[in-house]
Write a protein that holds these residues in place. Structure first.
Motif, PDB file in Angstrom:
ATOM      1  N   VAL A 215      -1.693   0.405 -11.095  1.00  0.00           N
ATOM      2  CA  VAL A 215      -1.151  -0.524 -10.105  1.00  0.00           C
ATOM      3  C   VAL A 215      -2.277  -1.038  -9.212  1.00  0.00           C
ATOM      4  O   VAL A 215      -3.287  -0.366  -9.006  1.00  0.00           O
ATOM      5  N   ASN A 216      -2.088  -2.244  -8.693  1.00  0.00           N
ATOM      6  CA  ASN A 216      -3.071  -2.854  -7.798  1.00  0.00           C
ATOM      7  C   ASN A 216      -2.320  -3.696  -6.750  1.00  0.00           C
ATOM      8  O   ASN A 216      -1.578  -4.593  -7.126  1.00  0.00           O
ATOM      9  N   PRO A 217      -2.456  -3.354  -5.437  1.00  0.00           N
ATOM     10  CA  PRO A 217      -3.245  -2.275  -4.857  1.00  0.00           C
ATOM     11  C   PRO A 217      -2.636  -0.894  -5.147  1.00  0.00           C
ATOM     12  O   PRO A 217      -1.485  -0.793  -5.562  1.00  0.00           O
ATOM     13  N   LEU A 218      -3.432   0.118  -4.870  1.00  0.00           N
ATOM     14  CA  LEU A 218      -2.971   1.491  -5.044  1.00  0.00           C
ATOM     15  C   LEU A 218      -1.935   1.849  -3.984  1.00  0.00           C
ATOM     16  O   LEU A 218      -1.887   1.221  -2.911  1.00  0.00           O
ATOM     17  N   PRO A 219      -1.102   2.848  -4.237  1.00  0.00           N
ATOM     18  CA  PRO A 219      -0.137   3.281  -3.220  1.00  0.00           C
ATOM     19  C   PRO A 219      -0.832   3.663  -1.923  1.00  0.00           C
ATOM     20  O   PRO A 219      -1.908   4.264  -1.942  1.00  0.00           O
ATOM     21  N   MET A 220      -0.246   3.256  -0.812  1.00  0.00           N
ATOM     22  CA  MET A 220      -0.706   3.584   0.537  1.00  0.00           C
ATOM     23  C   MET A 220      -2.007   2.892   0.928  1.00  0.00           C
ATOM     24  O   MET A 220      -2.493   3.082   2.042  1.00  0.00           O
ATOM     25  N   ALA A 221      -2.586   2.087   0.037  1.00  0.00           N
ATOM     26  CA  ALA A 221      -3.801   1.344   0.392  1.00  0.00           C
ATOM     27  C   ALA A 221      -3.445   0.218   1.359  1.00  0.00           C
ATOM     28  O   ALA A 221      -2.342  -0.321   1.305  1.00  0.00           O
ATOM     29  N   PRO A 222      -4.368  -0.145   2.251  1.00  0.00           N
ATOM     30  CA  PRO A 222      -4.109  -1.279   3.150  1.00  0.00           C
ATOM     31  C   PRO A 222      -3.819  -2.549   2.348  1.00  0.00           C
ATOM     32  O   PRO A 222      -4.360  -2.739   1.260  1.00  0.00           O
ATOM     33  N   ARG A 223      -2.987  -3.402   2.897  1.00  0.00           N
ATOM     34  CA  ARG A 223      -2.564  -4.623   2.199  1.00  0.00           C
ATOM     35  C   ARG A 223      -3.249  -5.856   2.778  1.00  0.00           C
ATOM     36  O   ARG A 223      -3.461  -5.943   3.983  1.00  0.00           O
ATOM     37  N   SER A 224      -3.564  -6.801   1.879  1.00  0.00           N
ATOM     38  CA  SER A 224      -4.150  -8.073   2.290  1.00  0.00           C
ATOM     39  C   SER A 224      -3.276  -9.260   1.921  1.00  0.00           C
ATOM     40  O   SER A 224      -3.543 -10.380   2.322  1.00  0.00           O
ATOM     41  N   ASP A 225      -2.247  -9.028   1.104  1.00  0.00           N
ATOM     42  CA  ASP A 225      -1.284 -10.070   0.772  1.00  0.00           C
ATOM     43  C   ASP A 225       0.026  -9.402   0.387  1.00  0.00           C
ATOM     44  O   ASP A 225       0.165  -8.172   0.501  1.00  0.00           O
ATOM     45  N   VAL A 226       1.007 -10.188  -0.076  1.00  0.00           N
ATOM     46  CA  VAL A 226       2.326  -9.634  -0.386  1.00  0.00           C
ATOM     47  C   VAL A 226       2.539  -9.511  -1.895  1.00  0.00           C
ATOM     48  O   VAL A 226       3.671  -9.556  -2.374  1.00  0.00           O
ATOM     49  N   ILE A 227       1.452  -9.334  -2.636  1.00  0.00           N
ATOM     50  CA  ILE A 227       1.548  -9.222  -4.099  1.00  0.00           C
ATOM     51  C   ILE A 227       1.260  -7.781  -4.524  1.00  0.00           C
ATOM     52  O   ILE A 227       0.314  -7.148  -4.045  1.00  0.00           O
ATOM     53  N   GLN A 228       2.080  -7.284  -5.429  1.00  0.00           N
ATOM     54  CA  GLN A 228       1.861  -5.971  -6.040  1.00  0.00           C
ATOM     55  C   GLN A 228       1.827  -6.150  -7.555  1.00  0.00           C
ATOM     56  O   GLN A 228       2.769  -6.653  -8.156  1.00  0.00           O
ATOM     57  N   ALA A 229       0.722  -5.763  -8.149  1.00  0.00           N
ATOM     58  CA  ALA A 229       0.545  -5.910  -9.599  1.00  0.00           C
ATOM     59  C   ALA A 229       0.741  -4.569 -10.300  1.00  0.00           C
ATOM     60  O   ALA A 229       0.333  -3.528  -9.788  1.00  0.00           O
ATOM     61  N   ILE A 230       1.381  -4.629 -11.465  1.00  0.00           N
ATOM     62  CA  ILE A 230       1.580  -3.447 -12.307  1.00  0.00           C
ATOM     63  C   ILE A 230       1.117  -3.799 -13.717  1.00  0.00           C
ATOM     64  O   ILE A 230       1.583  -4.794 -14.293  1.00  0.00           O
ATOM     65  N   LYS A 231       0.218  -3.016 -14.267  1.00  0.00           N
ATOM     66  CA  LYS A 231      -0.272  -3.254 -15.625  1.00  0.00           C
ATOM     67  C   LYS A 231       0.680  -2.559 -16.598  1.00  0.00           C
ATOM     68  O   LYS A 231       0.596  -1.361 -16.842  1.00  0.00           O
ATOM     69  N   LEU A 232       1.608  -3.350 -17.147  1.00  0.00           N
ATOM     70  CA  LEU A 232       2.638  -2.789 -18.022  1.00  0.00           C
ATOM     71  C   LEU A 232       2.160  -2.644 -19.464  1.00  0.00           C
ATOM     72  O   LEU A 232       2.699  -1.826 -20.216  1.00  0.00           O
TER      73      LEU A 232
END
Length: 411
Positions: free
Chosen positions: A303-320
């Motif tokens: 996943v990118n960003p990692l869990p609990m990492a600070p956020r810079s935007d509202v996108i969460q990527a998952i490499k399925l």
């Protein structure tokens, strides 16, 4: 462990993170309230005009309010912008002239900008066709800005440096405000006259400052993403140095008209109300991102960003890892959307994108990514990108189904 139990455990673990997000929302909402108070926003600003848009008091005050919130000299918040890409294109064509160079410092641009620049397509009046050169600094192997190359990358004809804040469809960290400030500092050291432009899509109100507060000369974004608060029906914005905002507005309208034209019709109330709601909506989306990252990493997916990492935007990527899993994930999101839950997302072509896309987004505003949605290009390494969410509990409901749909990746 079933999906409901997995999510309940994640929610408990993330409680301190959620509390921190609420504190951030309060900070950003304070900025918004102060600007509304300073400009004496009242119900008389909700009245709309037609025709040329002369004397649109609401539009004029909203521009000043928005500029104060983002600490810019000026802003143009317009329903006439079709999208964030349109606002960005107006900014680029407003600043750049034949013989100039545009330098992208965060790797390849978002797909929809490729034809604007001239990397794909012909005959549509791209920057390339107007004699504007393009160069990009590729990211390092770990997806970071190449700081050593950037330190001497500005050439005499580099009129504009483009900084894409969000990861877009790339597997890289999105840029923080600190990163953007560092880029601007390095560029200005080489040539103070080079314009630092930020594609701010997906990034508004995620941190407690915007790029214009740390030296960006110009930035642009979409109103059906973060700053529209999920209720603005269309539009985009540009903000920054007053002369550059006016130059961009002249590309939206015409030289001599610039920012002084464009009726807002009966949408001023929604524009003001959406901007007021925006910090809260962004906070909910970030909570949903954290939840998504946490549970899918537990299931063994990168996943990118990692869990609990600070956020810079509202996108969460998952490499399925497969097109079938992207489609299954998007199907689960669509089924648990308020609008069009009966629709079945299927891969297809979309204007401005190179690859086939599959998209899920039963949103009240068509294409809004401030409401919960998911999409991904059907190309290696098969990543799905989740955005937005009006309340994190909606994200949690959809994730239950998504977990069941794609299963564990643990071996």
């Amino acid at each position: 462990m079933d999906s409901a139990t997995t999510l309940r455990a994640a929610e408990k673990t993330l409680t301190p993170i959620f509390s921190g997000i609420d504190a951030q929302v309060k900070k950003n909402l304070t900025r918004v309230l102060n600007a509304y108070r300073n400009h004496r926003v009242g119900v008389h600003h909700f009245a709309g005009v037609t025709g040329y848009g002369h004397d649109d008091l609401g539009r004029q005050v909203l521009d000043r309010v928005f500029a104060e919130i983002v600490e810019a000299e000026a802003a143009a918040v317009r329903v006439q912008f079709v999208s964030g890409t349109h606002a960005i294109a107006a900014a680029l064509f407003g600043v750049l002239r034949p013989g100039d160079e545009m330098l992208a410092v965060a790797g390849a641009p978002y797909d929809t900008l490729e034809e604007v620049i001239g990397l794909r397509g012909t005959g549509q009046g791209s920057l390339k066709e107007f004699g504007i050169d393009y160069r990009q600094l590729d990211l390092t192997l770990d997806g970071m800005i190449d700081w050593s190359n950037l330190a001497h990358a500005v050439q005499p004809n580099t009129r504009l440096v483009s900084i894409q804040r969000s990861c877009g469809y790339s597997w890289r960290p999105s840029l923080s405000i600190v990163d953007i400030e560092k880029v601007i500092h390095l560029v200005k050291q080489q040539n103070p006259d080079t314009v630092c432009f930020v594609d701010n899509c997906y990034g508004e109100f995620v941190e407690d400052r915007e790029p214009t507060a740390v030296g960006a000369d110009l930035m642009a974004g979409s109103l059906i993403k973060n700053p529209g608060g999920t209720i603005v029906p269309t539009g985009g914005y540009i903000a920054g140095r007053a002369d550059l905002v006016e130059a961009a507005a002249c590309r939206l309208t015409a030289p001599g008209v610039g920012s002084f034209g464009g009726a807002t019709f009966d949408l001023n109330r929604l524009l003001f109300q959406g901007l007021f709601l925006a910090p809260q909506m962004v906070g909910e989306a970030i909570k949903g991102n954290h939840l998504t990252a946490y549970v899918f990493e537990q299931l063994g997916y990168p996943v990118n960003p990692l869990p609990m990492a600070p956020r810079s935007d509202v996108i969460q990527a998952i490499k399925l890892g497969s097109p079938e899993k992207i489609v299954a994930f998007c199907r689960a999101v669509q089924t648990h959307s308020p609008i069009g839950s009966y629709l079945d997302p299927v891969p297809g072509e979309m204007h401005g994108y190179e690859s086939e896309l599959v998209m899920a987004g039963g949103t009240f505003i068509d294409g809004s990514t401030s409401e919960f949605s998911a999409d991904g290009p059907l190309r290696e390494p098969y990543v799905v990108f989740c955005q937005g969410g009006t309340h994190w509990t909606h994200v949690a409901i959809a994730l239950e189904a998504a977990i069941e749909a794609v299963g564990s990746n643990l071996h």
